[in-house]
Design an enzyme around this catalytic site. Structure first.
Site, mmCIF file in Angstrom:
data_model
loop_
_atom_site.group_PDB
_atom_site.id
_atom_site.type_symbol
_atom_site.label_atom_id
_atom_site.label_comp_id
_atom_site.label_asym_id
_atom_site.label_seq_id
_atom_site.Cartn_x
_atom_site.Cartn_y
_atom_site.Cartn_z
ATOM 1 N N HIS A 114 118.240 44.207 -19.130
ATOM 2 C CA HIS A 114 117.803 44.551 -17.770
ATOM 3 C C HIS A 114 116.281 44.632 -17.713
ATOM 4 O O HIS A 114 115.660 44.114 -16.778
ATOM 5 C CB HIS A 114 118.393 45.895 -17.325
ATOM 6 C CG HIS A 114 119.868 45.891 -17.158
ATOM 7 N ND1 HIS A 114 120.665 46.862 -17.709
ATOM 8 C CD2 HIS A 114 120.703 45.057 -16.490
ATOM 9 C CE1 HIS A 114 121.925 46.629 -17.390
ATOM 10 N NE2 HIS A 114 121.972 45.537 -16.660
ATOM 11 N N LYS A 125 133.841 49.441 -10.219
ATOM 12 C CA LYS A 125 133.643 49.954 -11.573
ATOM 13 C C LYS A 125 133.674 51.473 -11.558
ATOM 14 O O LYS A 125 133.259 52.103 -10.598
ATOM 15 C CB LYS A 125 132.286 49.505 -12.131
ATOM 16 C CG LYS A 125 132.123 48.016 -12.296
ATOM 17 C CD LYS A 125 130.752 47.688 -12.840
ATOM 18 C CE LYS A 125 130.526 46.208 -12.967
ATOM 19 N NZ LYS A 125 129.171 45.904 -13.460
ATOM 20 N N ARG A 132 122.954 35.507 -18.044
ATOM 21 C CA ARG A 132 123.097 35.296 -19.480
ATOM 22 C C ARG A 132 123.791 33.981 -19.770
ATOM 23 O O ARG A 132 123.640 33.424 -20.843
ATOM 24 C CB ARG A 132 123.896 36.437 -20.105
ATOM 25 C CG ARG A 132 123.155 37.754 -20.120
ATOM 26 C CD ARG A 132 124.071 38.821 -20.653
ATOM 27 N NE ARG A 132 125.240 38.894 -19.788
ATOM 28 C CZ ARG A 132 125.691 40.007 -19.218
ATOM 29 N NH1 ARG A 132 125.112 41.152 -19.472
ATOM 30 N NH2 ARG A 132 126.738 39.996 -18.437
ATOM 31 N N SER A 142 126.009 45.994 -20.361
ATOM 32 C CA SER A 142 126.289 47.428 -20.262
ATOM 33 C C SER A 142 127.712 47.743 -20.692
ATOM 34 O O SER A 142 127.962 48.732 -21.391
ATOM 35 C CB SER A 142 126.066 47.918 -18.829
ATOM 36 O OG SER A 142 124.712 47.829 -18.474
#
Length: 185
Positions: free
Chosen positions: A17, A41, A93, A130
């Protein structure tokens, strides 16, 4: 002056991040790290903890001391409009991240005209997410080299608290089931 928002749940903030925020800062006059609440989430850390972590990490990161950290209270597009942001910056990514982010980018542009800038993540950090940080920490693995200083301890403590029955809001909850799904943002 161009303003960009780097949004995410940052649960927890990772070195990946910070890489994206650093590169966004080189492209825009002002960057806001927007700590969002993701309804799909279950957060390990409270929004307030995530804001504190981000502010502390940015304060000691050269060139990022002026990045603002704010909670995104609702729709990202409303936050961007209120902040006067011209763009949303998202790190990628790999292809799975792009597949997940593109529909959101198109919806944000449809709703208020805000553009999304995709920044490829540093390949050395492509494995850092994460969700993976939490999974590794949950099973006692090392995570301190994946997150800013002190964040690993906070994650381990939050996991221990959750295992004892306390959620980030102090409510009783069941222990979270480990997962490797998601983009970690």
């Amino acid at each position: 002056m161009t303003i960009a928002v780097c949004p995410g749940s940052f649960d927890p903030l990772t070195l990946g991040h910070l890489d994206i925020v650093r590169r966004a800062r080189s492209l825009f006059d002002e960057v806001i790290l927007g700590v969002a609440r993701n309804s799909s989430k279950s957060a390990l850390l409270s929004a307030e903890q995530r804001v504190e972590i981000a502010r502390a990490a940015l304060a000691v990161s050269p060139g990022l001391e002026d990045v603002r950290v704010e909670i995104v209270p609702g729709l990202l597009v409303d936050f961007c409009r209120d902040a006067g942001a011209a763009a949303v910056v998202k790190g990628l990514r790999g292809g799975a991240d792009f597949d997940a982010e593109l529909p959101m980018a198109l919806m944000n542009r449809h709703l208020v005209g805000v553009e999304t800038v995709f920044v490829p993540g540093d390949p050395a950090l492509a494995h850092v997410a994460s969700s993976l940080v939490k999974d590794v920490a949950r099973f006692g693995g090392p995570v301190d080299d994946l997150v800013p200083a002190g964040v690993g301890d906070l994650v381990r403590q939050a996991l221990a608290d959750r295992a004892g029955g306390a959620s980030p809001a102090g409510e009783q909850t069941q222990q979270a089931t480990p997962t490797t799904e998601g983009t970690g943002r």
